[in-house]
Design an enzyme around this catalytic site. Structure first.
Site, PDB file in Angstrom:
ATOM      1  N   LYS A 183       9.301  -1.114   9.421  1.00 53.98           N
ATOM      2  CA  LYS A 183      10.032  -2.361   8.882  1.00 53.98           C
ATOM      3  C   LYS A 183      11.395  -1.672   8.193  1.00 53.98           C
ATOM      4  O   LYS A 183      11.454  -0.536   7.934  1.00 53.98           O
ATOM      5  CB  LYS A 183       9.053  -2.860   7.864  1.00 53.98           C
ATOM      6  CG  LYS A 183       8.728  -2.106   6.671  1.00 53.98           C
ATOM      7  CD  LYS A 183       8.162  -2.910   5.594  1.00 53.98           C
ATOM      8  CE  LYS A 183       7.814  -2.052   4.223  1.00 53.98           C
ATOM      9  NZ  LYS A 183       7.321  -2.543   3.174  1.00 53.98           N
TER      10      LYS A 183
ATOM     11  N   LYS B 216      14.170  -0.311   2.098  1.00 57.38           N
ATOM     12  CA  LYS B 216      15.244   0.281   1.079  1.00 57.38           C
ATOM     13  C   LYS B 216      15.270   1.765   1.065  1.00 57.38           C
ATOM     14  O   LYS B 216      16.200   2.368   0.843  1.00 57.38           O
ATOM     15  CB  LYS B 216      15.036  -0.294  -0.367  1.00 57.38           C
ATOM     16  CG  LYS B 216      15.116  -1.464  -0.612  1.00 57.38           C
ATOM     17  CD  LYS B 216      14.680  -2.036  -2.027  1.00 57.38           C
ATOM     18  CE  LYS B 216      14.552  -3.776  -1.940  1.00 57.38           C
ATOM     19  NZ  LYS B 216      13.603  -4.201  -2.933  1.00 57.38           N
TER      20      LYS B 216
ATOM     21  N   LYS C 215       3.013   5.033   0.606  1.00 52.11           N
ATOM     22  CA  LYS C 215       3.933   5.644  -0.282  1.00 52.11           C
ATOM     23  C   LYS C 215       3.464   7.103  -0.955  1.00 52.11           C
ATOM     24  O   LYS C 215       4.242   7.849  -1.338  1.00 52.11           O
ATOM     25  CB  LYS C 215       4.102   4.549  -1.432  1.00 52.11           C
ATOM     26  CG  LYS C 215       4.922   3.448  -0.863  1.00 52.11           C
ATOM     27  CD  LYS C 215       5.483   2.787  -2.154  1.00 52.11           C
ATOM     28  CE  LYS C 215       6.523   1.597  -1.830  1.00 52.11           C
ATOM     29  NZ  LYS C 215       6.742   0.710  -2.963  1.00 52.11           N
TER      30      LYS C 215
HETATM   31  P1  TYM Z   1      10.068  -5.835  -2.251  1.00 53.45           P
HETATM   32  O1  TYM Z   1      11.064  -5.687  -3.389  1.00 53.45           O
HETATM   33  O2  TYM Z   1       9.779  -4.597  -1.450  1.00 53.45           O
HETATM   34  O3  TYM Z   1      10.524  -6.869  -1.398  1.00 53.45           O
HETATM   35  C1  TYM Z   1      10.847  -8.295  -1.650  1.00 53.45           C
HETATM   36  C2  TYM Z   1      10.455  -9.275  -0.575  1.00 53.45           C
HETATM   37  O4  TYM Z   1      11.201  -8.980   0.637  1.00 53.45           O
HETATM   38  C3  TYM Z   1       9.972  -8.923   1.660  1.00 53.45           C
HETATM   39  N1  TYM Z   1      10.324  -7.841   2.624  1.00 53.45           N
HETATM   40  C4  TYM Z   1      10.565  -7.995   4.017  1.00 53.45           C
HETATM   41  N2  TYM Z   1      10.438  -9.159   4.612  1.00 53.45           N
HETATM   42  C5  TYM Z   1      10.531  -8.966   6.121  1.00 53.45           C
HETATM   43  N3  TYM Z   1      10.956  -7.995   6.691  1.00 53.45           N
HETATM   44  C6  TYM Z   1      11.162  -7.017   6.068  1.00 53.45           C
HETATM   45  N4  TYM Z   1      11.333  -5.825   6.492  1.00 53.45           N
HETATM   46  C7  TYM Z   1      10.793  -6.965   4.564  1.00 53.45           C
HETATM   47  N5  TYM Z   1      11.041  -6.030   3.658  1.00 53.45           N
HETATM   48  C8  TYM Z   1      10.525  -6.324   2.255  1.00 53.45           C
HETATM   49  C9  TYM Z   1       8.765  -8.648   0.948  1.00 53.45           C
HETATM   50  O5  TYM Z   1       7.657  -8.956   1.640  1.00 53.45           O
HETATM   51  C10 TYM Z   1       8.929  -9.240  -0.276  1.00 53.45           C
HETATM   52  O6  TYM Z   1       8.372 -10.512  -0.101  1.00 53.45           O
HETATM   53  N6  TYM Z   1       5.684  -5.924  -4.387  1.00 53.45           N
HETATM   54  C11 TYM Z   1       6.708  -6.798  -4.088  1.00 53.45           C
HETATM   55  C12 TYM Z   1       7.413  -7.465  -5.289  1.00 53.45           C
HETATM   56  C13 TYM Z   1       6.592  -8.213  -6.119  1.00 53.45           C
HETATM   57  C14 TYM Z   1       6.037  -9.545  -5.874  1.00 53.45           C
HETATM   58  C15 TYM Z   1       5.261  -9.946  -7.108  1.00 53.45           C
HETATM   59  C16 TYM Z   1       5.971 -10.520  -4.836  1.00 53.45           C
HETATM   60  C17 TYM Z   1       5.995  -7.839  -7.512  1.00 53.45           C
HETATM   61  N7  TYM Z   1       5.226  -8.891  -7.875  1.00 53.45           N
HETATM   62  C18 TYM Z   1       4.553 -11.025  -7.041  1.00 53.45           C
HETATM   63  C19 TYM Z   1       5.463 -11.522  -4.862  1.00 53.45           C
HETATM   64  C20 TYM Z   1       4.766 -11.974  -6.051  1.00 53.45           C
HETATM   65  C21 TYM Z   1       7.722  -6.060  -3.440  1.00 53.45           C
HETATM   66  O7  TYM Z   1       7.668  -4.780  -3.410  1.00 53.45           O
HETATM   67  O8  TYM Z   1       8.662  -6.626  -2.775  1.00 53.45           O
END
Ligand code: TYM
Length: 331
Positions: A192, A195, A111
């Site tokens: 992957k 967004k 990023k």
């Molecule tokens: P975020 O908002 O990017 O994504 C939310 C969840 O979706 C999963 N994910 C995917 N799984 C499969 N294939 C993909 N292409 C894909 N893109 C996203 C992510 O692995 C995630 O589980 N840092 C985290 C948010 C967060 C969090 C936490 C998660 C903040 N605090 C505490 C768990 C525990 C994030 O940016 O997810």
């Protein structure tokens, strides 16, 4: 009962990677676990964002999670910034995590790559995530593959904290789905689905209308040859579509492969699109109902924040005590 905690950022729309990699399991887990889920708005501030949109996106995402099946009677659903304990624990954990380990985070490298100015928040992002998890005595963290390293860091920080201050924090473990742990971009199946994809056609949003979903799948990049076969190395595009089909229909990869093996690419894509449209239909319908009453979602989020805060405050008190901070003695 074992506790699960997970979070999702309100940046952009919820896509199929989020849904299949994480959210779908959250819905199942609320039946078997003490489940806590969070819309992580503070994480969404680590990169440039639209101030006028953040609150609305946060509420919409909560609504989408409820449309996907999260039931505030059976789980705790809340907004991260409503519980200030998250930022307070982040500071304390900042004094346990090291710059060296944060520098190794691949998501930070990706990023920040090529950016002129990178916020300290983006660098510290995994510590806020560790605080989210550790604040709730979490046993399991259901996430997609891309969050593996961050949960690993939360574990390392918890272990180091306990070593330094005595057993205080529960050491969590990440869990991943059997299929679709890393859904790929339809236009670039080596990357992957995300967004912030370069091409809007690469990302399938869960609220895309059926005709849009179908069009995106029809234009998905495929591989040379004509065979429908699961081979992520040689055929990443076809394998990704097979993963989506398997996840949407609830079959295993092998069965999906056997079912679709004889089809040409055109027919194959049509069947994948039909399966996804059906799979997402209930979510779209439920979302339309909930969107009619946004105040109900706000009410549920307030109840969620109160429940979350009760748990978080107890853990934070424990942390404050063992780290030697002077307790307040109100007159
Ligand atoms: P975020 O908002 O990017 O994504 C939310 C969840 O979706 C999963 N994910 C995917 N799984 C499969 N294939 C993909 N292409 C894909 N893109 C996203 C992510 O692995 C995630 O589980 N840092 C985290 C948010 C967060 C969090 C936490 C998660 C903040 N605090 C505490 C768990 C525990 C994030 O940016 O997810």
């Amino acid at each position: 009962m074992r506790r699960v905690f997970s979070g999702i950022q309100p940046s952009g729309e919820m896509h199929l990677g989020n849904y299949l990699g994480a959210v779908r399991r959250w819905v199942a887990d609320q039946e078997r676990y003490d489940a806590i889920y969070c819309v992580v708005d503070l994480h969404a501030m680590t990169v440039p964002y639209d101030v006028a949109e953040l609150a609305g996106r946060t509420r919409e995402l909560a609504m989408l999670l409820m449309a996907a099946g999260l039931d505030p009677q059976r789980c705790v659903l809340f907004v991260q910034s409503h519980v200030p304990a998250h930022t307070e624990l982040t500071w304390i954990l900042n004094c346990v995590a090291t710059v060296g380990e944060l520098r190794r985070m691949t998501q930070f490298k990706e990023k920040s790559h090529g950016q002129e100015s990178v916020s300290a928040g983006l660098f510290d992002y995994p510590v806020l995530m560790a605080a989210d998890i550790l604040l709730y005595d979490t046993n399991e963290v259901p996430v997609g593959e891309d969050q593996r390293q961050h949960v690993e860091l939360a574990r390392d920080v918890a272990i180091r904290f306990n070593h330094r201050y005595g057993e205080t924090l529960v050491v969590p473990e990440a869990t991943f789905p059997p299929v679709a742990a890393r859904v790929k971009d339809l236009q670039d199946p080596r990357a992957k689905m995300s967004k912030s994809s370069e091409s809007p056609h690469g990302t399938l949003n869960v609220l895309d209308p059926p005709e849009v979903l179908t069009k995106k799948i029809r234009s998905a990049v495929t591989d040379s040859g004509t065979e429908v076969r699961h081979d992520p190395e040689e055929k990443p595009g076809i394998s990704n579509l097979l993963d989506l089909y398997a996840a949407a229909t609830g079959t295993g990869i092998e069965k999906a492969e056997a079912e679709l093996a004889g089809s040409g690419y055109g027919d194959f894509k049509r069947r994948v699109a039909d399966a996804l449209v059906e799979f997402l239909r209930p979510l779209r319908e439920r979302y339309a109902e909930l969107a009619g009453d946004p105040s109900e979602v706000s009410r549920q989020l307030e109840l969620g924040a109160v429940k979350a805060e009760t748990i978080a405050t107890a853990v934070l008190d424990r942390v404050r005590r063992v780290t030697g901070l002077l307790p307040r003695h109100p007159a």
